[in-house]
Design a protein around this motif. Sequence first.
Motif, short mmCIF file in Angstrom:
data_model
loop_
_atom_site.label_atom_id
_atom_site.label_comp_id
_atom_site.label_asym_id
_atom_site.label_seq_id
_atom_site.Cartn_x
_atom_site.Cartn_y
_atom_site.Cartn_z
N MET A 29 2.93 -6.90 13.59
CA MET A 29 2.73 -8.79 13.97
C MET A 29 2.65 -8.72 15.66
O MET A 29 1.76 -9.90 15.87
N LEU A 30 3.30 -8.02 16.11
CA LEU A 30 3.28 -8.25 18.12
C LEU A 30 2.31 -8.25 18.78
O LEU A 30 1.55 -8.41 19.63
N GLN A 31 1.81 -6.53 18.00
CA GLN A 31 -0.01 -6.45 18.16
C GLN A 31 -1.49 -7.63 17.92
O GLN A 31 -1.68 -7.99 18.90
N VAL A 32 -1.13 -7.84 16.55
CA VAL A 32 -1.63 -8.89 16.37
C VAL A 32 -1.43 -10.28 17.14
O VAL A 32 -2.33 -10.88 17.40
N GLN A 33 -0.17 -10.93 17.47
CA GLN A 33 0.35 -11.97 18.56
C GLN A 33 0.03 -11.21 19.60
O GLN A 33 -1.01 -12.53 20.40
N ASN A 34 -0.29 -10.02 20.66
CA ASN A 34 -0.66 -10.21 21.73
C ASN A 34 -2.45 -10.66 21.83
O ASN A 34 -2.60 -10.31 22.45
N ASP A 35 -2.82 -9.35 20.54
CA ASP A 35 -4.54 -9.80 20.11
C ASP A 35 -4.90 -10.89 20.49
O ASP A 35 -6.06 -11.49 21.30
N ASN A 36 -4.47 -11.87 20.16
CA ASN A 36 -3.82 -13.57 19.67
C ASN A 36 -4.20 -13.98 21.53
O ASN A 36 -4.88 -15.52 22.40
N LEU A 37 -2.98 -13.57 21.97
CA LEU A 37 -2.56 -14.09 23.41
C LEU A 37 -3.78 -13.69 24.51
O LEU A 37 -4.39 -14.28 25.33
N ARG A 38 -3.93 -12.42 23.92
CA ARG A 38 -5.36 -12.41 24.92
C ARG A 38 -6.20 -12.59 25.04
O ARG A 38 -7.47 -12.86 25.66
N HIS A 39 -6.91 -13.13 23.42
CA HIS A 39 -8.48 -13.80 23.44
C HIS A 39 -8.39 -15.28 23.87
O HIS A 39 -9.19 -15.95 24.86
N GLU A 40 -6.55 -15.78 24.30
CA GLU A 40 -6.47 -17.36 24.21
C GLU A 40 -6.47 -17.30 25.74
O GLU A 40 -7.23 -18.21 26.14
N LEU A 41 -6.22 -15.89 26.18
CA LEU A 41 -5.95 -15.79 28.03
C LEU A 41 -7.03 -15.97 28.76
O LEU A 41 -8.02 -16.10 29.41
N LYS A 42 -8.10 -15.22 27.58
CA LYS A 42 -10.16 -14.59 27.96
C LYS A 42 -10.13 -16.11 28.01
O LYS A 42 -11.51 -16.58 29.21
#
Length: 50
Positions: A29-42
Motif C-alpha cells: 500500500m505504501l509503494q502504491v501511495q509513493n508511486d501516486n505521490l511521485r506522479h503528482e509531484l511530476k
Amino acid sequence: MKVDGQALVDKMRENFAQKIAISEQEIAMLQVQNDNLRHELKALKGKEAK
C-alpha cells in the motif's frame, strides 16, 4: 495445568506469519501511495515549468 509446548510454538508461528502478511500488505500500500505521490509531484513540476 500442563502446557503443550508444540501447540504454543505453532500458535506463535501462526501469529508471526500473520504479522508478516500484514507488513507485506502495508508495504504494498505504501509503494502504491509513493508511486501516486511521485506522479503528482511530476505533474506539479510540469505545471510549474510552463
